[in-house]
Structures are given as C-alpha cells and as structure tokens.
Design an enzyme around this catalytic site. Structure first.
Site, mmCIF file in Angstrom:
data_model
loop_
_atom_site.group_PDB
_atom_site.id
_atom_site.type_symbol
_atom_site.label_atom_id
_atom_site.label_comp_id
_atom_site.label_asym_id
_atom_site.label_seq_id
_atom_site.Cartn_x
_atom_site.Cartn_y
_atom_site.Cartn_z
ATOM 1 C CB VAL A 631 -0.934 0.028 1.226
ATOM 2 C CG1 VAL A 631 -1.827 1.259 1.179
ATOM 3 C CG2 VAL A 631 -1.782 -1.237 1.281
ATOM 4 C CG ASP A 741 -10.994 -10.174 6.138
ATOM 5 O OD1 ASP A 741 -10.767 -10.809 7.180
ATOM 6 O OD2 ASP A 741 -10.100 -9.802 5.364
#
Length: 952
Positions: A631, A741
């Site tokens: 990221v 999740d």
C-alpha cells in the site's frame, strides 16, 4: 498532376482564409467566458468523450454539450447561462475559472465523480439560481462566499464528502428555498441564523456529523415545510418546545440523533404529516394532545418512553404507519386507531407495538384485514390472551414500505419494430401500442408518506400536469424505497398516440425536469433527477440549438466541416492512435468485463498516473503491506492524497476479489466506510485507489509500540463508528452485504480518528427472497476470513450470516478493551477474557494504557463484546443492538468526554491519560476493576428484539 495538386492546394488556402474570417465573426461567446469554459474542460476527465465538441468552434455557436447561452442586452456577446452536465461520468475537479461565467444561472454537475473542493469563486456569480453538485466525491469545506448569492434558490451538495461547519453566511441567501446538505461529513451546530431565510422550504441535513443543541430559533422561519436532520449526534440535546410554533411544518424527522428529554407538544403544527423521532433516548410519556388530522407517519420506536398508548392516535384518517416498538409502554393494546380510516384499494395501516410491556387485549379488538398489528415481545403474548393474539405475536421486522412496479402488457401483443427502441406503453388507451419512450430516473428525497401505493394516482396526476402530458403518457415502471427513507422511481414518458416525440418536446421535458420546473404536491416533498435517458433520441438531441442561433450554428458547422476536410491527414493520424488506444483499453479492462462488473462512480487510472502519484512506487511512499500486496500513499495530479493498494504478481491477478471490491464500493456511501476513488487494471497491474486515511489502522494504535495510546473515549467512538459502518452494510445497502473480514487492520482512522471499515474483497451479498418470498437465513459458501476473527459456526457449517460479522466485530471490541491480538503466543483472546470475566476480576486483561473511566462503562463494553463472541449464532446481538448499546455507553461518559475534541483525537494528549503502575486500571474514584460485579448482563434497556433491523 503536380500542377493540379498545386492549384488545389492554393484553392484550399483561399477557401481556408475566407472561412477563417467567417469563423472569427461567428465566435460571439464572450471571450472571457469561452476561455473559462476551456479552463473548466482542462480540469475535467472525460472517459466517455461526452465533451468531445468542447474543443471545436465557439461554445454557443454551435452549442457545446451541456452549454446554454443567451443574449444579454447590455453587450453584443452571447453569455453562458446554463452549464448542465448531469451524469456524464466526468471526474477531475471543478476549476476556479467557473467564477468567470458572470451570467450563469444554473450550475449542474449532478451524479458525476468530481473530486477536490468547491471553488470559492462560485461566490462571484451573483446571477446563480441553481447549484446542483450532489452525487460526486467533493471534499473540503463549504465556501463562505456562497453566502453572497442572493438569487440562489437551490443548493444541493448532498451525497459528497464535504466536511466542516455550515457557514453562518448562508443566512444571507434570501432567495434560498431548497437547502440540501445531507449525506456528507458536516460538523458543528446547525446555525440558528438560518432562521432568517424568508423563503426556506426544505432543510435537509441528515446523515452528517452535526452536533450541539438543535436551534430553537428555527421556529421563527416563515416558510419551513421539511426539517430532516436524521443520523446526526445532538447528544444531550432535547427537541425544542418552540418547534410547536412552526405553522408551515409538514415533516419533522430527527431519527437516530441521540436526542434526550421528553417529546414536546406538537399539536400546534396544523399541517404536520410526518413525524419520525425513532432511535433516540427520549423519555417520559407520549403527549396526549391531538395531532394534525392529515398525518400519515408516526415513528417513535426505540426510545425509553413509558406510560400507556394515548387515545390521540385514534381517528387519524390518513395514518399509514405508527411504530412505538422498543419502548417501555404498558397497559392495553388500543382498539380504535383505525376507526376513522376508509380502507379502499391499496390503503393499508401498520401498527408496530413490538417489544413493550403491553399486557391486555380489549374484548373488542378486531383489526381490519388491511391493518397489520405487531405485538411480539409484549407480555400479552405470554398471557391468557395469547390464543387471541397468536396471529399478532410473530416476530416481524418492518424495514421498509412496499415497493412495486407498473402494469404489464398482455403477452398476446405482436412484437414491436426493431429499428428503434420501441416498447409497448402499458398505460396507453390503444392496446398493444408501440412507441419510443424517454427514461427518467426520479427520486423523492423526503416524502411525507410511508406507503406510496395509495398516493400513486395523485403522483401521476401531479407530475403529468406539470409536464403537460396526459396521464396515460406516464408509466411508473417500478419504485423502491431506499435509505433515508427516499423513494426511487423509474419512469417512462411515452409520446401521445404517436410513435415518437418531436425534438422540441424532448428538449422541453428535459428542461422542466432538470430545471426543477415541476412542482409536486407538498406530500411528495422535494425531488431530484437521477438520469434522463434519451435512447433513440440521443443522436438528434445534441444538435438542437436555441432559436436565434441557427445562422451562427450553420457557420460554425460549415467552418468545422471545411476544416475537418482539409485536416483529413491529422484526423487519420488521430484515428489510428485512438484505435490503438481502444485496443489497449479493451485489454486493460478485460478482467472487469469478464466478471460483468459495474464501475459507475469510480475513476479508471492508468499505470502512468499511478506511477506518477507515487514517484514510481518509491519505497518512501510505502505505508503498508499485506497478503494482497503493498500500500502506497500517493498524490494525484489535482493534489488529492490517496492510498494505492497494489497487488503483487501472484496475489489477485485474474481473481474476482479485485472486481468484487470495485463493484461493491462504487455503490456504498457512508461516513464509516472507506471510499473507493478508482482503480487501475492494465499493464499486468491491479491497483485500488482509496481515500487516504492518515491515522492508519486501528491495529497500529493498539500495538504496544504505539507512542500515544488511545483513551477509553476514543476507543468507544472508534467502536461506535465501525459498528455503524457494518450496520449500514447489513441494513441500508441495497442489497445488504456481509463483510466477511472485519478485523482491526481493516478499520482505518482518518485525520480526526473517525473509524472507517475497509477491504471488501471477501464481501458477499446477503441472501434475497426466493420465488415464494422466503428469505434464506444464510449463504452457503467456502470459508474465507482471518484466523482469530472467524465465526466458529461459519467455520464448521460454511453458513455465512450477518452474525458472522458480529462475531468478528466482537473480537475487535475485545482488542479495543485489552490491547491483545486475537491469537498471540498460543492464547485466544476470547478464552482469556472469558476466564477473567467469570472470575470476577478483569483487571489483568484491561489495557493498562486506557485512561481513567467509569467502571460501569468498562463492564458494559466488555459484556457487549463477549455477547458478540458467543459460539451460538442466535445468542449474539444484531448490529442494531450493538450500535444502540455503544451509544448508551457513550451517554454515560462524563460531560465533555462523550464528544472527544479534534485536538485530543489528533495529538492524543498524554496529560489526560492515567496509567496504573500495576497491570490494572484505577478509576477516578479509586475503585479497582477487580471489584466489579460481573455476574449480570451489564446491559441497559435497548428495547430491540432479535431480528430488528437498523433505522431506515
């Protein structure tokens, strides 16, 4: 041949020079405005090439797409008066040069993907009457300069990401009638100065972060018909008694606002038709004063009201929906509420009395067939009356009013012609009549009804009258209730007993709808145009030119034609380049096409743009890494900070998780969900581009390496924010979604530590009713998720339910309270906390870095977390109950702590933190956590039965 070529070349030069003079003469748009439009075009991204003619000729002659011009008597130029770019899939930013369009009356960029802030230069356009920027991704604050626009009639910036306060300068908008600021992140108080607006009809500020007391001075408004402020946080505030003095008020909606105190007398509002005070903390009894006779909707559910159900609910002839669910009302079930209602056609009545303390059914209790009475969760269902009440005591969730569709055409009709988009008009007086309709996406933003069916005919009469159509020319294809509640309709407009509208009729209809020239009855509230689908009319529509411009348009078209012929070689080159680009685009989007992903509302980025934003993915730009890949923090060309999640080569290439996240996030909009800005899918690369969250993940701040730990108030606010985001997924997303999740690393924190749920790659759509209308209780699917957060029942049975997310959230709540990881050094967080909880001494498991706080808050928070982590699905609460309980815990915080300041959020002032020298926490009164009484549930009254869903 050479001589002929030379002669032809010379002739072309002569013709070119002649037409150059004509073209110059034809450019009669004011030069400053023409340049401003070019600057606006330069800041926009137009992937569908809808503005392809904005680089040719003069803006007004021929008319550029979306541009309407008028002649102003004061000079010789044409001036741009309307900029109508509704739903053109435009992204980029709105250039400040828009402020140079000095004669602009309409600025319409609805339903695009614009980012950046609203230019303050808009405040220079004193002629503006309409600003409609809703349905974009605009951020930043509202410019004070807008307050100088005294001709402004309508301001719509709803469904963006605007933050900051509502400027007090808006009190100077003396022509303002429609102020729609809902579904943003506005904060601070509603300015009491808005009461000075003499023409204000509709004030929509719902679904923001507004706080502080509701301003009593709004009662001084002269014209206010709708006040809608749902889903804000007016914690500690009560409903001003002065609101009983707003004589024009038709709708008062204050759902889920943390309001306290009693319900004031509202009998002084003679036209009140819709009252929603649900999901608050109101106490006392329901006022017995007589309500307005035209009221359709009363929702007082999920409060702390007591006493009996008053008689003033009887004899209301227009009542459609009455809910007092989830309160503490006792006594008898009323038997005469429907006595003054005439049940004809689709007329119905819903009376939701669930989860109270009602203990008696009158002997005369005989509700009509069209009335639905719900009594589940009352003592009357367990008493000797239960046999009589058996049909009324089933648990039922009243989530939304009925949706519907229009009449269907007989299957005996012969097929319509195929050369255009012909369809049968189901409403036509001529059977099996084929015509080409116009499609209209139409939404009532704040209707004053709960059930559209009995008002459908009135809507048809209203709208066709305003559009100058016969009733049979309007076909309501379908309608559905959305979060708000708002009523989304798809309409089809058919020509009158002819196969086609003429083009002047098309232009007129679009003008009436896009210019808000349609005035519906007050009961329907304000509307908005979602789309205007031209279909077979599209090829002709862009060439329509306002009267008086045909000569200039002809000159522009002729000059453009000559220029295009002479520049054929250039065009050929461009054509070849575009073909190459098109082939490359097809290749780069092949994955999305393969999975039939809808990507409306998100921007496509090239690999070059992503590389430029991250300095070629330099290591210094990396801010995180996971199983998916790395990221990076990036800065787009317009300066917007973004987070770019780049897949590594063997992670998600060709997988559906990538597509799932794009498709889901492109249509989810909530302040507690991370926004997806765009994606990149080319050059063997897959990247997702999100709004940047400067404070990282929740896990980062629970780590022992965190330099400034979170105090209890901050942890509670993060838990509440994340819970509201998941609640939205379960109950307000359409269709609902199971995240699958939920974990601490998927809860991100913005600059003010507002929690936002992220990472939807594993999410699944919730089950939908089957052909018989039965709603399955679960989805059967391969188990996916993160160890330590997985619902044990889902793991064993492969049955995914909304309670699976509840279990995962319970683990996050335990992490917030203990600082522990779900599984660490072979220890399971649920087992460790349960052991401490049953022993009656929780001091050893509470994070020692939590600042001083109330023992009651800690025990209730812990009790809630453990209930979420029950092995049995049915033993866990629903998300609505979790939000409710967390909000109740927040109300117990000492004054000043329930609203954590931005400063303390940002710097986490360590001066407010009290660390214990042992592995326990000491309260402000010196009590030790080990002395807590933990045998009870520790849970406040919520009044929410199992199965209850979130507020609409």
């Amino acid at each position: 041949m050479a001589r002929f070529g030379g002669f032809l070349y010379a002739a072309i030069l002569v013709v070119l020079c002649i037409f150059h003079v004509d073209v110059v003469r034809a450019q009669i748009t004011h030069p400053t405005e023409a340049n401003a439009l070019r600057a606006i075009r330069g800041s926009l991204i137009d992937p569908m090439n809808n503005l392809k003619n904005w680089n040719r000729g003069d803006p007004c002659t021929p008319r550029w797409a979306g541009i309407i011009c008028e002649k102003i008597p004061s000079d010789a130029y044409l001036h741009v008066t309307e900029l109508q770019l509704l739903k053109m899939n435009l992204s980029g930013t709105l250039a400040p040069e828009v402020g140079l369009l000095s004669q602009l009356k309409t600025l319409d960029f609805m339903w695009n993907n614009l980012t950046g802030s609203i230019p303050k230069e808009i405040g220079n356009i004193t002629t503006l009457k309409l600003i409609t920027l809703n349905g974009n991704q605009l951020s930043g604050t509202l410019p004070d300069e807008i307050g100088s626009l005294q001709n402004l009639n309508r301001l719509q910036i709803d469904e963006n990401q605007i933050s900051g306060p509502i400027p007090k300068s808006f009190a100077n908008l003396t022509s303002m009638r429609h102020l729609h600021l809902n579904n943003n992140s506005l904060s601070g108080q509603i300015p009491s100065e808005l009461s000075r607006l003499p023409e204000l009809l509709h004030l929509l500020v719902d679904s923001n972060n507004l706080s502080g007391p509701l301003p009593p001075k709004l009662a001084e408004t002269r014209s206010l018909k709708i006040l809608q402020a749902d889903n804000n946080n007016f914690s500690g505030s009560s409903i001003p008694a002065a609101y009983n003095n707003i004589p024009t008020l038709l709708k008062l909606s204050l759902r889920n606002c943390s309001l306290q105190g009693v319900i004031p007398d509202l009998s002084g509002i003679p036209q009140l038709g819709y009252l929603d005070l649900s999901w608050n903390q109101l106490t006392g009894s329901i006022p017995t004063n007589k309500l307005a006779s035209n009221i359709t909707t009363i929702d007082l559910s999920h409060n702390f009201l007591n006493g009996t159900i008053p008689a003033n609910f009887s004899g209301l002839p227009n009542l459609q929906f009455l809910s007092i669910e989830g309160n503490r009302l006792d006594g008898a079930v009323p038997s005469a509420i429907w006595s003054n209602i005439t049940f004809t056609g689709n007329r119905s009545l819903v009376l939701d009395f669930q989860s109270n303390s009602l203990d008696t059914i009158p002997a005369t209790f005989e509700p009509p067939k069209a009335a639905t009475v719900l009594l589940f969760g009352n003592p009357v269902c367990d008493s000797s009356n239960s046999a009589r009440a058996a049909g009324l005591c089933q648990p039922t969730s009243v989530n939304e009013a009925p949706s519907g569709q229009g009449p269907q055409v007989s299957i005996n009709c012969a097929p319509c012609p195929k050369d255009k988009t012909y369809e049968y008009n189901p409403s036509s007086p001529i059977p099996c009549f084929c015509a080409v309709p116009l499609g209209v996406g139409f939404r009532l933003k704040s209707p004053g009804i709960a059930d559209f069916r009995s008002y459908k005919e009135a809507f048809e009469i209203d709208s066709t009258s305003e559009l100058h159509l016969q009733i049979y020319q309007l076909y309501i294809e379908h309608y559905i209730w959305e979060a708000g509640p708002r009523l989304n309709m798809h309409l089809k407009l058919f020509p009158s007993n002819t196969t086609l509208f003429n083009m002047s009729e098309v232009v007129q209809l679009r003008h009436l709808l896009a210019g808000w020239e349609v005035t519906l009855s007050d009961i329907f509230g304000p509307y908005e145009l979602l789309n205007f689908t031209l279909g077979s009319y599209a090829d002709e529509f862009p060439t329509v030119v306002s009267s008086g411009l045909s000569k200039g348009a002809l000159a522009g078209i002729l000059a453009g034609t000559i220029t295009a012929a002479i520049a054929m070689s250039v065009v050929s080159t461009i054509f070849i380049m575009k073909r190459r680009s098109k082939r490359r685009t097809v290749s780069r989007r092949s994955l999305l096409s393969r999975f039939s992903v809808k990507v409306d509302g998100v921007r496509f980025f090239t690999f070059e743009e992503m590389a430029g934003a991250t300095n070629d993915f330099d290591d210094s730009a990396q801010v995180g890494q996971g199983g998916y890949g790395k990221v990076y923090k990036g800065n787009l060309a317009d300066g917007t900070a973004v987070a770019i999640k780049r897949a590594h080569e063997d992670s998600l290439q060709g997988s559906k998780e990538f597509c799932t996240e794009i498709e889901l996030l492109s249509r989810l909009h909530h302040r507690n969900l991370v926004s997806l800005i765009g994606y990149c899918d080319e050059e063997d690369e897959q990247m997702l581009v999100y709004e940047f969250m400067p404070n990282g993940t929740l896990r980062d701040h629970l780590s022992v390496t965190s330099k400034i730990p979170l105090n209890f108030s901050q942890r509670l606010h993060i838990a509440l924010g994340a819970s509201k985001g998941i609640l939205y997924l379960h109950t307000e997303a359409d269709p609902p979604i199971f995240h699958r999740d939920v974990k601490a690393t998927n809860i991100l924190l913005d600059s003010k530590f507002v929690a936002k749920v992220a990472d939807f790659g594993l999410s699944r759509l919730a089950p939908v009713p089957d052909i018989e209308g039965t709603l399955p209780a679960h989805i059967s699917t391969v188990v996916k998720g993160t160890p330590g957060y997985l619902d044990p029942e889902y793991f064993l049975t492969h049955k995914l339910t909304e309670k699976s997310d509840v279990y995962s959230l319970g683990i996050v709540l335990l992490e917030l309270l203990t600082g522990m990881k779900p599984i660490q050094h072979g220890k399971n967080i649920v087992r460790e906390v349960n052991t401490a909880y049953r022993s009656g001494d929780i001091s050893g498991i509470i994070d020692s870095r939590i600042s001083s706080c109330s023992p009651e808050c800690i025990t209730r928070f812990l009790s809630l977390a453990l209930k979420c982590c029950q092995d049995e699905t049915d033993a866990r609460p629903y998300m609505a109950e979790i939000v409710r309980e967390l909000d109740a815990i927040r109300s117990l915080l000492p004054e000043g702590e329930d609203l954590v300041s931005v400063t303390s959020m940002e710097i986490g002032s360590s001066a407010t933190l009290t660390k214990s020298t042992s592995n326990s926490v000491t309260t402000t009164t010196g009590e030790h956590f080990g002395s807590f009484q933990t045998s009870g549930s520790g849970r406040a009254h919520s009044g929410i039965p199992s199965g209850t869903v979130a507020p609409r």
